[in-house]
Design a protein around this motif. Structure first.
Motif, PDB file in Angstrom:
ATOM      1  N   LYS A  12       0.848  -1.195   0.000  1.00  0.00           N
ATOM      2  CA  LYS A  12       0.000   0.000   0.000  1.00  0.00           C
ATOM      3  C   LYS A  12       0.884   1.245   0.000  1.00  0.00           C
ATOM      4  O   LYS A  12       1.847   1.335   0.758  1.00  0.00           O
ATOM      5  N   TRP A  13       0.536   2.220  -0.832  1.00  0.00           N
ATOM      6  CA  TRP A  13       1.296   3.479  -0.855  1.00  0.00           C
ATOM      7  C   TRP A  13       1.097   4.218   0.455  1.00  0.00           C
ATOM      8  O   TRP A  13      -0.025   4.339   0.964  1.00  0.00           O
ATOM      9  N   SER A  14       2.174   4.692   1.008  1.00  0.00           N
ATOM     10  CA  SER A  14       2.122   5.615   2.139  1.00  0.00           C
ATOM     11  C   SER A  14       3.386   6.456   2.095  1.00  0.00           C
ATOM     12  O   SER A  14       4.416   6.030   1.561  1.00  0.00           O
ATOM     13  N   THR A  15       3.326   7.649   2.644  1.00  0.00           N
ATOM     14  CA  THR A  15       4.520   8.488   2.673  1.00  0.00           C
ATOM     15  C   THR A  15       5.593   7.879   3.570  1.00  0.00           C
ATOM     16  O   THR A  15       6.780   8.152   3.392  1.00  0.00           O
ATOM     17  N   MET A  16       5.187   7.023   4.514  1.00  0.00           N
ATOM     18  CA  MET A  16       6.149   6.321   5.356  1.00  0.00           C
ATOM     19  C   MET A  16       7.079   5.457   4.514  1.00  0.00           C
ATOM     20  O   MET A  16       8.284   5.351   4.781  1.00  0.00           O
ATOM     21  N   VAL A  17       6.519   4.840   3.462  1.00  0.00           N
ATOM     22  CA  VAL A  17       7.270   3.893   2.638  1.00  0.00           C
ATOM     23  C   VAL A  17       7.977   4.576   1.481  1.00  0.00           C
ATOM     24  O   VAL A  17       9.092   4.182   1.100  1.00  0.00           O
ATOM     25  N   THR A  18       7.359   5.617   0.900  1.00  0.00           N
ATOM     26  CA  THR A  18       7.888   6.199  -0.337  1.00  0.00           C
ATOM     27  C   THR A  18       8.407   7.623  -0.171  1.00  0.00           C
ATOM     28  O   THR A  18       9.611   7.867  -0.230  1.00  0.00           O
ATOM     29  N   GLU A  19       7.522   8.576   0.036  1.00  0.00           N
ATOM     30  CA  GLU A  19       7.893   9.989  -0.061  1.00  0.00           C
ATOM     31  C   GLU A  19       8.932  10.413   0.980  1.00  0.00           C
ATOM     32  O   GLU A  19       9.904  11.117   0.658  1.00  0.00           O
ATOM     33  N   LEU A  20       8.735  10.023   2.216  1.00  0.00           N
ATOM     34  CA  LEU A  20       9.629  10.493   3.281  1.00  0.00           C
ATOM     35  C   LEU A  20      11.038   9.911   3.167  1.00  0.00           C
ATOM     36  O   LEU A  20      12.022  10.663   3.217  1.00  0.00           O
ATOM     37  N   PRO A  21      11.192   8.581   3.013  1.00  0.00           N
ATOM     38  CA  PRO A  21      12.552   8.065   2.842  1.00  0.00           C
ATOM     39  C   PRO A  21      13.265   8.643   1.618  1.00  0.00           C
ATOM     40  O   PRO A  21      14.468   8.910   1.664  1.00  0.00           O
ATOM     41  N   ARG A  22      12.519   8.854   0.548  1.00  0.00           N
ATOM     42  CA  ARG A  22      13.129   9.394  -0.660  1.00  0.00           C
ATOM     43  C   ARG A  22      13.522  10.854  -0.491  1.00  0.00           C
ATOM     44  O   ARG A  22      14.557  11.294  -0.992  1.00  0.00           O
ATOM     45  N   ALA A  23      12.705  11.600   0.219  1.00  0.00           N
ATOM     46  CA  ALA A  23      13.067  12.990   0.512  1.00  0.00           C
ATOM     47  C   ALA A  23      14.330  13.037   1.363  1.00  0.00           C
ATOM     48  O   ALA A  23      15.245  13.836   1.118  1.00  0.00           O
ATOM     49  N   GLU A  24      14.408  12.163   2.372  1.00  0.00           N
ATOM     50  CA  GLU A  24      15.595  12.106   3.226  1.00  0.00           C
ATOM     51  C   GLU A  24      16.839  11.695   2.435  1.00  0.00           C
ATOM     52  O   GLU A  24      17.916  12.265   2.601  1.00  0.00           O
ATOM     53  N   ASP A  25      16.677  10.702   1.560  1.00  0.00           N
ATOM     54  CA  ASP A  25      17.809  10.202   0.777  1.00  0.00           C
ATOM     55  C   ASP A  25      18.368  11.249  -0.181  1.00  0.00           C
ATOM     56  O   ASP A  25      19.527  11.158  -0.599  1.00  0.00           O
ATOM     57  N   SER A  26      17.556  12.248  -0.506  1.00  0.00           N
ATOM     58  CA  SER A  26      18.021  13.305  -1.420  1.00  0.00           C
ATOM     59  C   SER A  26      19.079  14.193  -0.782  1.00  0.00           C
ATOM     60  O   SER A  26      19.798  14.914  -1.477  1.00  0.00           O
ATOM     61  N   GLY A  27      19.167  14.180   0.544  1.00  0.00           N
ATOM     62  CA  GLY A  27      20.080  15.073   1.240  1.00  0.00           C
ATOM     63  C   GLY A  27      19.554  16.489   1.360  1.00  0.00           C
ATOM     64  O   GLY A  27      20.265  17.396   1.811  1.00  0.00           O
ATOM     65  N   LEU A  28      18.295  16.679   0.991  1.00  0.00           N
ATOM     66  CA  LEU A  28      17.696  18.015   1.014  1.00  0.00           C
ATOM     67  C   LEU A  28      16.544  18.118   2.008  1.00  0.00           C
ATOM     68  O   LEU A  28      15.870  19.147   2.066  1.00  0.00           O
ATOM     69  N   CYS A  29      16.313  17.066   2.779  1.00  0.00           N
ATOM     70  CA  CYS A  29      15.175  17.072   3.701  1.00  0.00           C
ATOM     71  C   CYS A  29      15.567  16.421   5.018  1.00  0.00           C
ATOM     72  O   CYS A  29      16.148  15.325   5.030  1.00  0.00           O
ATOM     73  N   GLU A  30      15.241  17.095   6.108  1.00  0.00           N
ATOM     74  CA  GLU A  30      15.400  16.528   7.443  1.00  0.00           C
ATOM     75  C   GLU A  30      14.018  16.336   8.050  1.00  0.00           C
ATOM     76  O   GLU A  30      13.197  17.266   8.046  1.00  0.00           O
ATOM     77  N   ILE A  31      13.788  15.151   8.578  1.00  0.00           N
ATOM     78  CA  ILE A  31      12.499  14.857   9.206  1.00  0.00           C
ATOM     79  C   ILE A  31      12.727  14.681  10.695  1.00  0.00           C
ATOM     80  O   ILE A  31      13.476  13.803  11.116  1.00  0.00           O
ATOM     81  N   ARG A  32      12.074  15.516  11.476  1.00  0.00           N
ATOM     82  CA  ARG A  32      12.193  15.466  12.930  1.00  0.00           C
ATOM     83  C   ARG A  32      10.897  14.904  13.511  1.00  0.00           C
ATOM     84  O   ARG A  32       9.845  15.536  13.403  1.00  0.00           O
ATOM     85  N   THR A  33      10.982  13.734  14.095  1.00  0.00           N
ATOM     86  CA  THR A  33       9.820  13.146  14.742  1.00  0.00           C
ATOM     87  C   THR A  33       9.765  13.593  16.202  1.00  0.00           C
ATOM     88  O   THR A  33      10.715  14.180  16.726  1.00  0.00           O
ATOM     89  N   ASP A  34       8.643  13.333  16.853  1.00  0.00           N
ATOM     90  CA  ASP A  34       8.400  13.829  18.214  1.00  0.00           C
ATOM     91  C   ASP A  34       8.639  15.337  18.271  1.00  0.00           C
ATOM     92  O   ASP A  34       9.237  15.854  19.218  1.00  0.00           O
ATOM     93  N   ALA A  35       8.168  16.034  17.256  1.00  0.00           N
ATOM     94  CA  ALA A  35       8.365  17.486  17.147  1.00  0.00           C
ATOM     95  C   ALA A  35       7.003  18.138  16.951  1.00  0.00           C
ATOM     96  O   ALA A  35       6.503  18.248  15.823  1.00  0.00           O
ATOM     97  N   MET A  36       6.372  18.542  18.041  1.00  0.00           N
ATOM     98  CA  MET A  36       5.020  19.101  18.018  1.00  0.00           C
ATOM     99  C   MET A  36       5.068  20.606  17.787  1.00  0.00           C
ATOM    100  O   MET A  36       5.607  21.362  18.604  1.00  0.00           O
TER     101      MET A  36
END
Length: 525
Positions: A209-233
C-alpha cells in the motif's frame, strides 16, 4: 540524513508528514529545495506494523486530548475521539485503506450546482476537474493506483465483495469494481504486490500500500535536502513586523522548545491540528490567528456523511479475508435533487475485524445483550459496506480552542463541533435503503446499521476560495493574507465530495510544490 541548523532561514518548514506534508517534502527535494519536516508523532517503519486491530490503534492513533461537541454522533459515541487519524511518521497514510478516487466535476462546483443551500456554507473551489486532471494523473502514477492511468490491474475480489457485487448486478447497478486502489496488484515502484493480508488500516506490513512512510519520506531524506524530525510538536508559527512568517516554534519529546527558522511554512497537520495551529499563532498583528482575515479558519469542518451497513448471508462469507476495502460501488455518485438531497455517495465494501465490529456495532457499553450476541455469532456470515457521501460545509461546524483546558504541550485543547445538516439525514436514509435492497436481493437474513465511526476523512477548516473574504487560501493553498504561508492538507478543501480525500490531497500537494518552487526561484516568496 542531512540535518539543518535551527537558524537556517532558507528552508521550507513542513508541519506534518502525511499525504500532504510528505508529498510536498519529496516534490520539493526533487526540485532542489531544502525542507525540514516537523512530525508530532514517533518514528515508524514497516517493522512496527502488527496484524492486530487494537494493538495498532493504540500504537499509531492520535490520542491526545480532544473533545467532540455539537449534535453529531461523535459527541455521544466518541466524546474524546472525534477523529481516527495517525500521530507518527507518515501520518494517516499509515492508516488509510488505499481507496484512490477523483472528485467529480460537480463536486468541485457545489455552489454553482446546488445553489444556496439553507443552513449550509456551500461554495465553489477555485479549481475545476479539467485543471486538476493532469495532477490527478501525476498522483496516480506516484501512488501506483490500479486502473487506467498506470495500467495496473485491479486487485482480486474477495468473498465479501463478490456478495455485494452480485447484489449490485441483480438490482441493476453497473458501476462496481475492486478499484481504483493505491495498493500494488503487481510489483511496482520497488514495492511488492498485495498479499491479501487484510490489515490495511493497521499499516501495511509489506509496503504494498502506498504511504509516505514507505515512499515519499525516505526518498526525501535520501536526497540530502530534507530533514524529518519526529516527536516534534508544532506550537506556534512566528512572523516578523511585515507579517511574513519566519519560523516555527516546536516542542521535542522531552518538552524542550526550539525555534526552526523558515523561508516558507507549509501547514499539513490535518483538518484539526492545522487550524488549531493557526489559531494558536495569534499575535498583536493577527489577533484572530494567522491567515484569518476572512474569519474562516476553523470553520466548515467536513468528514463525510457516512454509516456502516452489514448484512448476514445464508452461508459463510469470511469477509475479513483480503484487502480491507475490496470493492467500490459508484452508481449513486451523482447530483439528483429529486432524491431529496444534494450530492451523492459511494458504497465501499469494508471488512471490519471481529474486535472492531464488536466496538462499532454498539459504541459505548458494548458486549451486552441478546441482539449484540446474535450479531457477533453471525460474524463469519457477514458482508458489509461503509457508505460515504457529500458532507455539506456549514460555518457552525469546526475547530475551536478550549477556554481553560490545555494538553501536555500547554496548548488549548481543540474542540471539534459538528451538527448534521438535513441533507445528511436524507442521504443516510437513502444509503441504508439502497444497501439493504442490494443485500436482500442475495438473501440477507439480517441487516445491521452501525453508528458512524470516529471521523477519518477530515476536510475543510482552512478552505480555499478565489475570494479572500470567503476563504483562507487561494487555489494553490497559499494564504490570502501571508504570501509565504501555505496549507498543504485536506483542511484546504472547499467541499468534501463523496470520495476518499487522499488522492486529491496528493494531487494538490504535487501542484503546490511546483508552485512554491516557481515562486521561490522568482524570489516572490
Amino acid at each position: 540524513m542531512k540535518t539543518f541548523e535551527n537558524t537556517d532561514d532558507s528552508v521550507v518548514v513542513i508541519i506534518g508528514s502525511g499525504a500532504g506534508g510528505g508529498t510536498v517534502a519529496n516534490e520539493l527535494a526533487k526540485k532542489g529545495i531544502k525542507s525540514v519536516v516537523l512530525e508530532a508523532g514517533k518514528q515508524l517503519d514497516s517493522s512496527d506494523m502488527e496484524n492486530d486491530e487494537w494493538t495498532m490503534f493504540q500504537k499509531i492513533s492520535w490520542l491526545d486530548k480532544r473533545y467532540s461537541a455539537g449534535g453529531w454522533h461523535g459527541s455521544v459515541n466518541h466524546p474524546n475521539l472525534p477523529a481516527w487519524i495517525v500521530k507518527g511518521y507518515g501520518g494517516s497514510t499509515v492508516h488509510w485503506a488505499g481507496v484512490a478516487l477523483r472528485f467529480k466535476e460537480f463536486e468541485f462546483k457545489t455552489r454553482s450546482n446546488y445553489g444556496a443551500v439553507e443552513g449550509a456554507n456551500v461554495e465553489d473551489w477555485p479549481v475545476s476537474l479539467e485543471e486538476m486532471t493532469p495532477w490527478y494523473e501525476k498522483a496516480e502514477m506516484k501512488m501506483g493506483v490500479t486502473g487506467k492511468t498506470t495500467g495496473m490491474p485491479h486487485l482480486p475480489w474477495n468473498n465479501g465483495f463478490r456478495v455485494l457485487a452480485e447484489g449490485c448486478r441483480r438490482t441493476g447497478r453497473t458501476d462496481y469494481n475492486s478499484g481504483p486502489m493505491a495498493i500494488n496488484s503487481v510489483e511496482n515502484d520497488d514495492r511488492p504486490a498485495c498479499q491479501q493480508i487484510g490489515f490495511c488500516m493497521q499499516g501495511c506490513a509489506i509496503g504494498a500500500k502506498w504511504s509516505t512512510m514507505v515512499t515519499e519520506l525516505p526518498r526525501a531524506e535520501d536526497s540530502g535536502l530534507c530533514e524529518i524530525r519526529t516527536d516534534a510538536m508544532a506550537l506556534k508559527i512566528e512572523h516578523d513586523d511585515t507579517g511574513k512568517v519566519t519560523g516555527v516554534l516546536y516542542a521535542d519529546s522531552e518538552g524542550n522548545q526550539h525555534l526552526q527558522k523558515a523561508r516558507v511554512v507549509c501547514v499539513a497537520g490535518n483538518s484539526i491540528e492545522s487550524p488549531r495551529l493557526l489559531l494558536n499563532s495569534a499575535s498583536e498583528m493577527f489577533p484572530d490567528g494567522l491567515s484569518n482575515s476572512s474569519g474562516q479558519v476553523g470553520k466548515n469542518y467536513m468528514c463525510h456523511t457516512s454509516t456502516g451497513i452489514y448484512a448476514v448471508m445464508p452461508e459463510k462469507v469470511h469477509m475479513f479475508r483480503g484487502t480491507s476495502v475490496a470493492g467500490i460501488v459508484g452508481d449513486d455518485v451523482k447530483h439528483e435533487p429529486a432524491r431529496g438531497f444534494n450530492g451523492g455517495y459511494y458504497l465501499e465494501f469494508l471488512s471490519l475485524g471481529l474486535p472492531f465490529m464488536g466496538a462499532f456495532l454498539e459504541p459505548g457499553n458494548t458486549g451486552w445483550g441478546r441482539s449484540f450476541s446474535r450479531a457477533m455469532e453471525q460474524y463469519d456470515h457477514m458482508s458489509g459496506v461503509w457508505a460515504l457521501g457529500e458532507d455539506l460545509a456549514q460555518e457552525q461546524n469546526g475547530v475551536t480552542l478550549h477556554g481553560s483546558e490545555v494538553d501536555q504541550y500547554g496548548l488549548p485543547v481543540p474542540i471539534i463541533a459538528k451538527t448534521p445538516h438535513n441533507n445528511d439525514h436524507a442521504m443516510t436514509a437513502h444509503m441504508v435503503e439502497s444497501t439493504s435492497q442490494i443485500y436482500e436481493s442475495v438473501g440477507a437474513t439480517d441487516i445491521y446499521e452501525l453508528p458512524p465511526y470516529p471521523a477519518s476523512h477530515n476536510m475543510g477548516t482552512n478552505r480555499m476560495h478565489a475570494d479572500a473574504d470567503k476563504g483562507v487560501v487561494n487555489a494553490y493553498g497559499q494564504s490570502h493574507d501571508i504570501g509565504n504561508l501555505f496549507v498543504s492538507d485536506g483542511s484546504q478543501f472547499t467541499s468534501s465530495g463523496a470520495c476518499n480525500p487522499t488522492l486529491t490531497i496528493v494531487a494538490l500537494a504535487i501542484r503546490q510544490a511546483e508552485y512554491i518552487a516557481q515562486e521561490m526561484n522568482a524570489q516572490n516568496i
